[in-house]
Design an enzyme around this catalytic site. Structure first.
Site, PDB file in Angstrom:
ATOM      1  N   ARG A 150     -24.667  66.536  39.633  1.00  0.00           N
ATOM      2  CA  ARG A 150     -25.002  68.021  39.921  1.00  0.00           C
ATOM      3  C   ARG A 150     -25.427  68.377  41.067  1.00  0.00           C
ATOM      4  O   ARG A 150     -25.462  69.401  41.578  1.00  0.00           O
ATOM      5  CB  ARG A 150     -26.079  68.351  38.758  1.00  0.00           C
ATOM      6  CG  ARG A 150     -27.456  67.774  38.812  1.00  0.00           C
ATOM      7  CD  ARG A 150     -28.589  68.357  37.783  1.00  0.00           C
ATOM      8  NE  ARG A 150     -29.803  67.997  37.890  1.00  0.00           N
ATOM      9  CZ  ARG A 150     -30.370  66.833  37.050  1.00  0.00           C
ATOM     10  NH1 ARG A 150     -29.510  66.591  36.082  1.00  0.00           N
ATOM     11  NH2 ARG A 150     -31.715  66.741  37.254  1.00  0.00           N
ATOM     12  N   GLU A 202     -45.470  66.955  43.783  1.00  0.00           N
ATOM     13  CA  GLU A 202     -44.763  66.580  42.545  1.00  0.00           C
ATOM     14  C   GLU A 202     -44.845  65.186  42.368  1.00  0.00           C
ATOM     15  O   GLU A 202     -43.974  64.681  43.033  1.00  0.00           O
ATOM     16  CB  GLU A 202     -43.662  67.504  42.221  1.00  0.00           C
ATOM     17  CG  GLU A 202     -43.105  67.256  41.083  1.00  0.00           C
ATOM     18  CD  GLU A 202     -41.729  68.157  40.935  1.00  0.00           C
ATOM     19  OE1 GLU A 202     -41.895  69.336  41.500  1.00  0.00           O
ATOM     20  OE2 GLU A 202     -40.837  67.892  40.146  1.00  0.00           O
ATOM     21  N   ASP A 211     -29.991  74.032  32.696  1.00  0.00           N
ATOM     22  CA  ASP A 211     -30.424  74.994  33.673  1.00  0.00           C
ATOM     23  C   ASP A 211     -30.811  76.364  32.893  1.00  0.00           C
ATOM     24  O   ASP A 211     -30.516  76.379  31.901  1.00  0.00           O
ATOM     25  CB  ASP A 211     -29.346  75.302  34.754  1.00  0.00           C
ATOM     26  CG  ASP A 211     -29.133  74.098  35.684  1.00  0.00           C
ATOM     27  OD1 ASP A 211     -30.171  73.653  35.994  1.00  0.00           O
ATOM     28  OD2 ASP A 211     -27.897  73.798  36.101  1.00  0.00           O
ATOM     29  N   ARG A 251     -41.653  65.865  45.877  1.00  0.00           N
ATOM     30  CA  ARG A 251     -41.487  67.091  46.738  1.00  0.00           C
ATOM     31  C   ARG A 251     -42.647  67.753  46.749  1.00  0.00           C
ATOM     32  O   ARG A 251     -43.366  67.477  45.958  1.00  0.00           O
ATOM     33  CB  ARG A 251     -40.337  68.064  46.043  1.00  0.00           C
ATOM     34  CG  ARG A 251     -40.485  68.227  44.468  1.00  0.00           C
ATOM     35  CD  ARG A 251     -39.270  68.990  44.177  1.00  0.00           C
ATOM     36  NE  ARG A 251     -39.138  69.085  42.709  1.00  0.00           N
ATOM     37  CZ  ARG A 251     -38.096  69.544  41.968  1.00  0.00           C
ATOM     38  NH1 ARG A 251     -37.083  69.835  42.493  1.00  0.00           N
ATOM     39  NH2 ARG A 251     -38.289  69.576  40.720  1.00  0.00           N
ATOM     40  N   ARG A 306     -38.902  61.543  31.017  1.00  0.00           N
ATOM     41  CA  ARG A 306     -39.655  61.543  32.120  1.00  0.00           C
ATOM     42  C   ARG A 306     -40.525  62.557  32.182  1.00  0.00           C
ATOM     43  O   ARG A 306     -39.998  63.851  32.166  1.00  0.00           O
ATOM     44  CB  ARG A 306     -38.504  61.432  33.238  1.00  0.00           C
ATOM     45  CG  ARG A 306     -39.229  61.074  34.667  1.00  0.00           C
ATOM     46  CD  ARG A 306     -39.412  59.628  34.743  1.00  0.00           C
ATOM     47  NE  ARG A 306     -39.867  58.992  36.010  1.00  0.00           N
ATOM     48  CZ  ARG A 306     -40.977  57.986  36.315  1.00  0.00           C
ATOM     49  NH1 ARG A 306     -41.166  57.516  34.980  1.00  0.00           N
ATOM     50  NH2 ARG A 306     -41.183  57.735  37.217  1.00  0.00           N
ATOM     51  N   TYR A 335     -30.251  68.097  29.603  1.00  0.00           N
ATOM     52  CA  TYR A 335     -30.674  68.872  30.618  1.00  0.00           C
ATOM     53  C   TYR A 335     -29.816  70.171  30.679  1.00  0.00           C
ATOM     54  O   TYR A 335     -28.851  70.389  30.910  1.00  0.00           O
ATOM     55  CB  TYR A 335     -30.017  68.228  31.996  1.00  0.00           C
ATOM     56  CG  TYR A 335     -30.893  68.753  33.191  1.00  0.00           C
ATOM     57  CD1 TYR A 335     -31.934  68.163  33.766  1.00  0.00           C
ATOM     58  CD2 TYR A 335     -30.044  69.731  33.975  1.00  0.00           C
ATOM     59  CE1 TYR A 335     -32.622  69.025  35.106  1.00  0.00           C
ATOM     60  CE2 TYR A 335     -30.590  70.438  35.038  1.00  0.00           C
ATOM     61  CZ  TYR A 335     -31.763  69.902  35.551  1.00  0.00           C
ATOM     62  OH  TYR A 335     -32.453  70.542  36.831  1.00  0.00           O
ATOM     63  N   ARG A 376     -20.655  69.415  50.520  1.00  0.00           N
ATOM     64  CA  ARG A 376     -19.902  70.442  51.002  1.00  0.00           C
ATOM     65  C   ARG A 376     -19.573  70.235  52.594  1.00  0.00           C
ATOM     66  O   ARG A 376     -20.709  69.857  53.261  1.00  0.00           O
ATOM     67  CB  ARG A 376     -20.847  71.716  50.977  1.00  0.00           C
ATOM     68  CG  ARG A 376     -20.540  72.756  50.185  1.00  0.00           C
ATOM     69  CD  ARG A 376     -21.267  74.079  50.470  1.00  0.00           C
ATOM     70  NE  ARG A 376     -21.842  74.355  49.102  1.00  0.00           N
ATOM     71  CZ  ARG A 376     -23.106  74.472  49.121  1.00  0.00           C
ATOM     72  NH1 ARG A 376     -23.917  74.449  49.944  1.00  0.00           N
ATOM     73  NH2 ARG A 376     -23.606  74.822  47.593  1.00  0.00           N
TER      74      ARG A 376
END
Ligand code: UDP
Length: 370
Positions: A173, A303, A353, A281, A250, A351, A177
């Site tokens: 995911r 986190e 979004d 993060r 998790r 998962y 680029r």
């Protein structure tokens, strides 16, 4: 007169709240019950010293689906926000996701062709073929340098497992680029909500009966008797009292601090991609919010990934072979419950979004209302 509802919705997160709104708009009588004492599930936000804080981790709404985009804009005031996290590896900063800025920082290359040549040179050496795990997937996609600098440490902290023991799908995911573009997502639309995502959820639930602090499974019989049908957005295995075994999750732990300075890190999210520190993060919430007027203080959240056990919050599914097969077996069992509809991340063990979550609710609502 008895209290009779068309639908009992279990959970006031994004799934349950979207569903509640869609069914209510179609004239159905709905009751929402929520185990927590707040609405919003894991996209809940709260105000801390005038700063909108993402309580359960940073959320950015992004979609390429017009219906999902229209839905969020119908029920909240959105503003454009482009997520461009940075990665800190032993004190050096890199742009994310993997793009020309990152390649320039790593190798000094300037053109897309030079970057492709560099990655090709690295991947060719490894000669991987069909990737069997996350490590092989990552190396065959971006080469060993990026894997070791930006992926390995972060991923192993995040999942508490070696990259060789993780499914390749997790890393797929992340965009790759060959242009100077730090946008973390490839979608057409991307935003935050004025007042925070809890405001959006509050708007979705406006005028709908919501009972907070209610444990559905502990009061199932009584609650089921109130409605013709049930939309369940809790954990799939827990619904069936773990009769086939436990699904793995998790969890996360958040350490949130108010700092007496106007700016701590200059960006909404900075990932820490080496094994130490233990956090993955740091989110500095005011950078999500151009309306934030607090110039004296800032709120930051460290986190930490955490082992899931009962009593903790399940955040991420672990879609390896065992868990995927187990979830499928539970889904088979679910077919024998025609009155109950399983919706959302926890109940589907997938998962999602935020836009997927809304689209799933729309799909189910359409089926139920047909
Ligand atoms: N990831 C990584 N390095 C990073 C950020 C992400 O290796 O700096 C990997 C990691 O395996 C993570 C996955 O990419 O679990 C998906 O990351 P994403 O940012 O989509 O995760 P989320 O925001 O949902 O936690």
């Amino acid at each position: 007169m008895t209290n009779k509802y068309d639908y009992l919705i279990v959970g006031a997160g994004l799934s349950g709240s979207s569903m509640a709104r869609l069914l209510t708009e179609a004239g159905k009588k709905v009751l929402v019950v929520e185990k927590r004492n707040e609405i919003g599930g894991n996209c809940a936000t709260k105000d801390m010293n005038g700063i909108t804080v993402h309580v359960y981790g940073p959320h950015i709404f992004h979609t390429s689906d017009v219906a999902a985009w229209e839905f969020i804009n119908k029920y909240s005031e959105t503003y454009p926000f482009i997520n461009s996290p940075l990665a800190n590896f032993h004190g050096k900063l890199y742009h994310m996701p993997f793009n020309m800025n990152t390649f320039h920082e790593l190798w000094g290359v300037e053109t897309p062709q030079q970057a492709k040549d560099k990655i090709w040179e690295e991947t060719e050496k490894e000669n991987i073929g069909e990737p069997k795990n996350l490590e092989e997937q990552a190396i065959s996609m971006v080469g060993r340098t990026i894997y070791e600098t930006l992926i390995k440490g972060y991923t192993e902290k995040q999942w508490g497992k070696d990259c060789k023991d993780l499914p390749a799908s997790i890393i797929k995911r992340l965009p790759l680029r060959f242009e100077y573009n730090n946008n973390y997502f490839n979608d057409t639309y991307q935003c935050e909500v004025k007042g925070g995502f809890s405001k959006f959820i509050e708007n979705l639930l406006e005028g709908i009966e919501v009972r907070l602090g209610v444990d559905y499974l502990a009061n199932k019989k009584e609650l089921d008797s109130l409605a013709d049908q049930v939309i369940y957005t809790g954990r799939l295995d827990e619904y069936f009292d773990f009769s086939l075994g436990r699904l793995e999750w998790r969890s996360l732990r958040f350490d949130t601090e108010v700092k007496k300075m106007d700016d701590f890190q200059g960006n909404a999210v900075v990932n820490y991609t080496s094994r130490e520190p233990a956090y993955t993060r740091i989110t500095e919430h005011k950078h999500f919010d151009p309306y934030c007027q607090n110039h004296e203080e800032t709120v930051v959240t460290y986190e930490y990934p955490d082992k899931f056990e009962e009593g903790k919050i399940p955040y991420y599914t672990l879609n390896d072979e065992r868990n995927t097969a187990l979830a499928d077996s539970y889904r088979e069992k679910a077919k024998a419950e025609p009155k109950v509809h399983f919706l959302g991340r926890l109940a589907n063990y997938k998962y999602f979004d935020m836009d997927d979550t809304i689209l799933e609710a729309m799909k189910l609502a359409k089926e139920l209302l047909a």
